[in-house]
Design a protein around this motif. Structure first.
Motif, PDB file in Angstrom:
ATOM      1  N   ARG A  88       0.740  -1.296  -0.066  1.00  0.00           N
ATOM      2  CA  ARG A  88      -0.152   0.060  -0.006  1.00  0.00           C
ATOM      3  C   ARG A  88       0.802   1.379  -0.098  1.00  0.00           C
ATOM      4  O   ARG A  88       0.348   2.481  -0.674  1.00  0.00           O
ATOM      5  N   LEU A  98       2.060   6.773  -1.402  1.00  0.00           N
ATOM      6  CA  LEU A  98       1.136   5.693  -1.490  1.00  0.00           C
ATOM      7  C   LEU A  98       1.452   4.981  -2.978  1.00  0.00           C
ATOM      8  O   LEU A  98       1.819   5.599  -3.898  1.00  0.00           O
ATOM      9  N   GLU A 136      -9.936   8.985   0.253  1.00  0.00           N
ATOM     10  CA  GLU A 136     -10.115   7.471   0.566  1.00  0.00           C
ATOM     11  C   GLU A 136     -11.324   7.216   1.759  1.00  0.00           C
ATOM     12  O   GLU A 136     -11.340   8.266   2.326  1.00  0.00           O
ATOM     13  N   VAL A 154      -4.995  12.539   1.788  1.00  0.00           N
ATOM     14  CA  VAL A 154      -3.706  12.077   2.084  1.00  0.00           C
ATOM     15  C   VAL A 154      -2.787  12.870   1.093  1.00  0.00           C
ATOM     16  O   VAL A 154      -3.118  13.238  -0.103  1.00  0.00           O
TER      17      VAL A 154
END
Ligand code: MAN
Length: 353
Positions: A88, A98, A136, A154
């Motif tokens: 991930r 990521l 997300e 993120v």
């Protein structure tokens, strides 16, 4: 281990190949962790779509968002500055990235099983420098005639909670980052308690503390304060390494029932439940000792990141007992399962003060 989830026989309901990528150079790697809501008599999912370019041999490549659009970063796998041990996330030259870039997408269904992409609804992409590595795991809360979306935002600045709101799922108002890094798994209660809004969230402490579930309150559902830590990880248990809230708590006559995820040090993600006092949700009345759902089906055991069941969306049947839970399996597929609230109650262990 047995669990009390009644998995849909149609699982997985959705796989990466079922949707088109957001742009030509990208592939959908994972379709996971849907928020769930009812709108215009249909069941809707707001799924996390995680994308990256087709991988070439010897190279890891992934997209990030910049001011001028999507940029692809490519790194040789044998580069001494690369640490790539988790599917991930990678570390390159001491900076974390990521391996996929996520956006949120709307799907709807008449039967809660077969989902399709309706026309005329936008994709929700990361916007601005606090969302450059994507957005997300969206929770949806219906409050005061409006849908509030809380999701993980993120970027290289950290992982925090972003918020947008909408009436019609076509136009969205952004409320920016409502909880700064490191924080995620934010679920707002669907009604006020004693005149205040409440939310569960999951800050992480790198030194003292851990990955625990916290409660916050707010006068307007946007500005949050009076934070309290209400549920910690339990050593030696299935939830020993991290815990985080699922979707909005379910109001029952015994208390607010919250389905949460817990992971152990082997990164196995299971689901459990907490029961919070109706009048003062900072009081945890009971908690399940054993998980109510454990990754056991083949699509939960292997995939992009195996051994994972993770939920951030469900619907309660008008009978008050049947809970339809949607979940991400092995960080790659969207699945469904039914639970009986009364059966979850039988697994709760009360705290006797
Ligand atoms: C963890 C996992 C990933 C997620 C990142 C950022 O590494 O939960 O799925 O992409 O955090 O939220």
């Amino acid at each position: 281990m047995n669990d009390i989830a009644k998995r849909f026989t149609e699982n997985p309901l959705l796989s990466p190949a079922d949707l088109k990528s957001s742009s030509e150079g990208l592939e959908i790697t994972c379709l996971l962790n849907p928020g769930v809501f009812k709108f215009e008599n249909k069941t809707w999912l707001i799924v996390r779509v995680a994308e990256r370019p087709g991988q070439k041999e010897g190279i890891i490549s992934f997209p990030i968002l910049t001011e001028s659009g999507t940029e692809i970063i490519e790194i040789q796998l044998d580069d001494a500055d690369l640490i790539a041990t988790d599917a991930r996330v990678i570390n390159y030259k001491k900076v974390d990235y990521l391996t996929t870039l996520s956006h949120l997408r709307l799907l709807c269904s008449d039967d809660g099983i077969r989902f399709y992409e309706p026309e005329g609804y936008p994709l929700l992409m990361g916007e601005g420098i606090l969302q450059s590595f994507g957005i997300e795991d969206c929770r949806v809360t219906f409050l005061d005639d409006k849908y509030y979306l809380t999701f993980t935002a993120v970027s290289g600045n950290g992982v925090g909670v972003g918020m947008r709101s909408t009436h019609d799922w076509k136009q969205f108002e952004s409320h920016g980052m409502i909880m700064p890094p490191h924080n995620k798994d934010c679920a707002i209660f669907e009604e006020k308690i004693n005149g205040k809004y409440f939310a569960l969230h999951r800050p992480s402490s790198v030194d003292i503390g851990g990955n625990f579930i916290w409660l916050a309150e707010s006068p307007d559902a946007i500005h949050w304060g009076n934070h309290k830590c209400i549920a910690r990880t339990r050593e030696g248990h299935w939830d020993s390494a991290r815990v985080g809230a699922g979707a909005s708590p379910i109001k029952t006559e015994k208390g607010w029932l919250e389905i949460y995820h817990g992971a152990n040090s082997q990164h196995q993600y299971c689901l459990g439940a907490l029961l919070l006092d109706l009048d003062d949700p900072s009081k945890v009345l009971a908690r399940t000792e054993d998980p109510i759902m454990v990754p056991t089906a083949p699509y939960e055991l292997s995939g992009f990141f195996g051994n994972v069941v993770f939920t951030n969306g469900h619907l309660l049947d008008p009978d008050g007992d049947t809970l339809t839970l949607y979940y991400g399996a092995s960080d790659e597929f969207v699945c469904g399962a039914h639970f009986s609230i009364n059966e979850i109650f039988t697994m709760l262990k009360y705290n006797h003060a």
